[in-house]
Scaffold this active site. Structure first.
Site, PDB file in Angstrom:
ATOM      1  N   CYS A 116       0.827  -1.204   0.000  1.00  0.00           N
ATOM      2  CA  CYS A 116       0.000   0.000   0.000  1.00  0.00           C
ATOM      3  C   CYS A 116       0.865   1.259   0.000  1.00  0.00           C
ATOM      4  O   CYS A 116       0.461   2.289  -0.543  1.00  0.00           O
ATOM      5  CB  CYS A 116      -0.937  -0.010   1.199  1.00  0.00           C
ATOM      6  SG  CYS A 116      -0.097  -0.149   2.787  1.00  0.00           S
ATOM      7  N   HIS A 361      -1.491   1.092   7.493  1.00  0.00           N
ATOM      8  CA  HIS A 361      -1.988   1.111   6.119  1.00  0.00           C
ATOM      9  C   HIS A 361      -1.883   2.526   5.571  1.00  0.00           C
ATOM     10  O   HIS A 361      -2.201   3.507   6.253  1.00  0.00           O
ATOM     11  CB  HIS A 361      -3.440   0.630   6.078  1.00  0.00           C
ATOM     12  CG  HIS A 361      -4.008   0.539   4.698  1.00  0.00           C
ATOM     13  ND1 HIS A 361      -3.466  -0.269   3.723  1.00  0.00           N
ATOM     14  CD2 HIS A 361      -5.070   1.161   4.115  1.00  0.00           C
ATOM     15  CE1 HIS A 361      -4.162  -0.140   2.610  1.00  0.00           C
ATOM     16  NE2 HIS A 361      -5.136   0.721   2.826  1.00  0.00           N
TER      17      HIS A 361
END
Length: 927
Positions: A116, A361
């Site tokens: 990510c 994330h």
């Protein structure tokens, strides 16, 4: 619509009066042998009315077709009548769902595990129109030589022109040789990627593409040290250092302006930290600060959210709110005045979710340069945010609403500047945003400003052209031709896949709709109302499959056809009565058969069934009367007349059986277990030979039933009247076995008494100078099990193996050394004993026990592994009052054994008793 009740769903329905009426008809047929049409109507239940509104399909009514299909609007979990959406889902994933919503909607990137951080940075770079055009302008020859440039251009081309809503980033990630499962820092990734691209583009023949990274992202700073006495700057102050982003502290900072003030603040060098001035020739007080020399077109701010904790030597994330403006004025931040009004607009916010340093994330909120709309890029998922970088429904839960605050102007030098090149300072209100997870801020400079009717471009004090004019004079937004052709082929292939799926879906929906209409249409024609009208029989199982399957099987009626080729009355619960019209439709479309009409009712099966029913009734009545006699015999009641023996166990299981209509396999062999191999009566002392006396009438019933089941098995139904003699040979054999068991039991008892300690596994007190022997602990365990077996297990217990073989397996064949050590010795309550184990090691036994084993188990006495105990003079570890040491086995236990030698006594393994010998043994093993 109310929910149907299921309270009596699983209850067994009581038989109706029709069963009794059918029994009377079958009895009449059995007596007269005549069958009327009315009898057939009653037995085949043709007279029952057509059901309507039943919740389930009833088996006892061939005219009931309820429950074969759900009610109007209803569905089922599987088959033809499940939800249409579930049927379509079984076709596989819909590729049309992977299409972009519109051409203006950006595409997402696949997350390969923990990528990510890379996806967020790549989306920020792609959404930068200037950088994207620069990548598309790279020549083909360089793309072939540089895999990273080629994969980046290919990825950007897919994001630009592909119809897919999600683009696979695996080729680019693989080219960079990144580990998909390891989370990395997005700031470090951006710095390394830009450095790599800058090196790779050095070989470009297109000058504007060669400097794309420097023109867009690179600025310069200098570290200025100024003497407080002479006012001169150090020689190193004139050196400029390049940067791709400015790393700003945010600890104890509220907003971006405070962080920039801290970054450009002046540090005083005095005391022990004085500066050596070459002009003054001595250490003097000085000042030090960072000065911004030039600013890039895209200005990146790295917010230092991770701080090092010296006490725990770990990093911690700062989760406090941090504010930043929509537009940022950097004109006053430069070290030298600029002709440009350096206003930067917020273009992207990189967000790190989670409190952990090495995990979490990354998502990116990026502004579209053409529409001004903000988008959230969360790997594969891309959503519009609107005009606000943290719009409604944004995944950033810590984002705060906007507010306005005055624009703050400050200088990096710490000096008071009242004016800067005329009236270029705007002191109006600035829109602010706040976030606790913002990790990187990207600002893009407004490109063209006019001063005194002149169009100026540049940065700092130099007259540099803007990136739009320097690199992107062409309006070519499209990818290179070779990449465009590749993506065109992929789009065509994808369009073809979508089209095939649509056709497949339409065909399936059309097929399902036609099948449902067909089932309802045929079921509306199946009832047969008048009794005189012709009809056909059809299997209920096939009818259920046909009504509930998307693709029905071939019509199959073989399951309801008898051996005579007709329809037996016994299958009336497994078939339905169809009209001729409905049957012809099914037969025409699905073929198969056989066709069984109202003329095919099997008369032979009906006669056989009548006979079987009457016979079953008679057998049940007779067995009920015989059951009373059997229970009386089991209770010990005496009977008059001839008596016969039967097996008691067999009679018990005969009484337990219920609902028996005819003799079965269990009725065979009423005397099989009491008959000996010689054909005579088995002695009652034998195992399983218990017996009872029954009257002659009951015995004849047993004999008749057994012969009906197994007529050829004469031995299993031997007749033993009450005066039958017991087999003499079997009685003698049983007596001999009993004597042998008594003798064996007495011998084992004697062994248990004479060797009580060995049997119970108790420790044996060891004395110095005495001779002892070694036996495997596992063999002794088997011996204990053997001699302690009692009752029926006396003769069935397994004897231990021969000691000769066991002793040979303990020694090495080549050197005659022991393969394992005896169990260790311990000192307990003034006695030296050996530790006890039932499975492992060697156990010490006395000389008397060894002689006993040699006699009982046929072992040569010379084969024994003997040992003796000696107590050496103790030097340490003495207990108060006497010398008591914990004995330990000596290493000499593994010396070769020479039974034939005259010095066998001296070669016996010795067990010494000294605690300090343990350390000596450890040292020996190491050497």
């Amino acid at each position: 619509m109310s929910r149907p009740t299921t309270r009596s769903k699983n209850k067994r329905h009581k038989p109706d009066n029709n069963e009794g009426f059918s029994s009377e008809i079958l009895r009449k047929i059995h007596l007269t042998g005549e069958i009327t049409e009315d009898d057939i109507h009653q037995l085949y239940m043709i007279w029952k009315p057509v059901c309507q509104g039943c919740r389930i399909n009833t088996k006892d009514n061939p005219n009931c077709f309820c429950g074969l299909v759900p009610p109007s609007g209803g569905t089922r979990k599987s088959g033809l009548w499940q939800k249409m959406s579930d049927i379509v889902l079984s076709l596989g994933p819909d590729p049309c769902k992977d299409l972009r919503v519109s051409n203006e909607s950006p595409a997402g990137l696949t997350n390969l595990g923990a990528t990510c951080y890379a996806n967020s940075i790549l989306q920020c770079l792609y959404m930068n129109t200037a950088f994207r055009r620069g990548v598309f302008s790279i020549e083909l020859d360089l793309l072939k030589k540089q895999p990273v440039l080629h994969q980046l251009a290919r990825l950007f081309a897919q994001l630009h022109s592909s119809k897919m809503a999600v683009i696979d980033s695996a080729p680019f990630i693989k080219t960079l040789e990144l580990d998909n499962g390891v989370q990395q820092d997005s700031h470090e990734f951006l710095t390394l990627l830009l450095s790599l691209l800058e090196r790779s583009l050095r070989h470009s023949k297109i000058s504007k593409a060669r400097t794309i990274v420097q023109d867009l992202f690179r600025g310069s700073v200098s570290n200025v040290t100024r003497c407080s006495m002479c006012g001169r700057d150090s020689e190193a102050s004139s050196k400029m250092e390049d940067f791709y982003e400015l790393e700003l502290n945010i600890k104890d900072m509220k907003n971006l302006n405070e962080s920039l003030d801290d970054y450009l603040s002046v540090e005083e060098l005095k005391g022990d930290n004085q500066y050596f001035c070459e002009s003054c020739g001595e250490r003097v007080n000085a000042t030090r600060c960072i000065k911004l020399r030039t600013l890039p077109y895209v200005l990146n701010f790295q917010l230092k959210r991770y701080v090092f904790l010296p006490k725990t030597t770990t990093k911690k994330k700062i989760t406090s709110l941090f504010s930043f403006p929509r537009e940022l004025d950097m004109g006053r931040r430069l070290s030298e005045p600029s002709l440009l009004e350096l206003i930067y607009d917020l273009s992207a916010v990189l967000i790190h979710k989670g409190n952990a340093v090495n995990s979490g994330h990354y998502v990116a909120h990026i502004k579209d340069e053409h529409t001004g709309q903000w988008w959230e890029f969360d790997d594969e998922h891309v959503s519009m945010l609107g005009d606000h970088p943290f719009g409604e429904g944004s995944s950033s839960s810590t984002a705060k609403p906007v507010w306005n605050e005055p624009l703050v102007q400050s200088s990096c030098t710490g000096e008071k500047d009242s004016t800067v090149n005329g009236n270029l300072i705007n002191t109006g209100d600035v829109q602010m945003f706040s976030s606790a997870d913002a990790y990187m801020l990207m600002y893009k400079r407004r490109t063209i400003q006019k001063v005194d009717n002149m169009q100026l471009t540049g940065c700092g004090s130099s007259n540099m052209e803007t990136p739009e004019k320097l690199v992107y004079e062409s309006n070519n937004y499209c990818p290179p031709f070779h990449l465009l052709e590749e993506i065109k082929e992929l789009n065509e292939s994808y369009d073809d896949t979508c089209q095939q799926y649509k056709l497949k879906k339409e065909k399936e929906v059309e097929n399902i709709t036609e099948r449902r209409q067909e089932v309802r249409s045929v079921l509306s024609e199946v009832p047969v109302h008048p009794l005189e009208e012709s009809y056909f029989w059809i299997s209920t199982d096939w009818l259920r499959q046909w009504a509930d399957s998307i693709t029905p099987p071939v019509l199959d009626n073989t399951s309801i056809q008898c051996l005579h080729g007709g329809v037996p009355v016994s299958k009336v619960g497994a078939m339905k009565r169809l009209s001729t019209n409905a049957w012809n439709k099914l037969l025409l479309k699905y073929n198969g058969g056989p066709a069984l009409s109202n003329k095919d009712n099997c008369i032979n099966c009906l006669l056989d069934g009548a006979h079987s029913m009457v016979s079953a009734d008679n057998y049940r009545d007779r067995r009920a009367s015989m059951k009373e006699l059997a229970e009386a015999a089991l209770a010990g009641r005496s009977f008059d007349g001839p008596l016969y023996y039967v097996s008691r166990a067999w009679l018990l299981q005969w009484l337990r059986r219920k609902n028996v209509d005819s003799p079965c396999e269990a009725d065979a062999g009423p005397t099989a277990s009491i008959r000996c191999p010689h054909g005579l009566l088995m002695p009652e002392q034998a195992a399983g030979a218990k017996r009872l006396l029954v009257p002659e009438s009951l015995w004849l019933f047993f004999y008749e039933s057994a012969n009906a089941v197994k007529p050829d098995d004469l031995l299993g139904c031997s007749t033993f009247p009450v005066d039958s003699e017991v087999c003499a040979r079997c009685s003698a054999e049983l007596s001999q076995v009993a004597c042998l068991e008594d003798s064996l039991r007495a011998a084992k008892l004697k062994q248990r008494q004479n060797h009580e300690k060995l049997v119970l596994g108790k420790n044996i007190a060891l004395s110095p100078g005495c001779r002892y022997y070694l036996l495997p602990s596992s063999w002794l365990t088997k011996w204990r099990t053997y001699i302690t077996a009692s009752g029926k297990n006396v003769s069935a217990s397994v004897e231990p193996e021969s000691l000769d073989n066991i002793l040979d397996s303990l020694k090495c064949e080549k050197h005659s050394h022991l393969l394992e050590r005896p169990l260790s010795l311990t000192y307990k309550r003034g006695i030296v004993v050996q530790r006890v184990s039932n499975t492992d090691g060697l156990t010490i036994i006395t000389e008397d026990d060894w002689k006993f084993f040699c006699e009982e188990w046929n072992c040569t006495e010379e084969k024994g592994i003997s040992a003796k105990i000696e107590f050496p003079n103790c030097v340490s570890n003495k207990l108060p009052g006497s010398c008591k040491d914990v004995p330990v086995l000596d290493e000499h236990l593994s010396m070769p054994l020479d039974e034939a030698s005259d010095e066998a006594e001296s070669s016996l393994p010795i067990i010494k008793t000294s605690r300090d010998m343990r350390e000596l043994h450890r040292r020996k093993r190491k050497l």
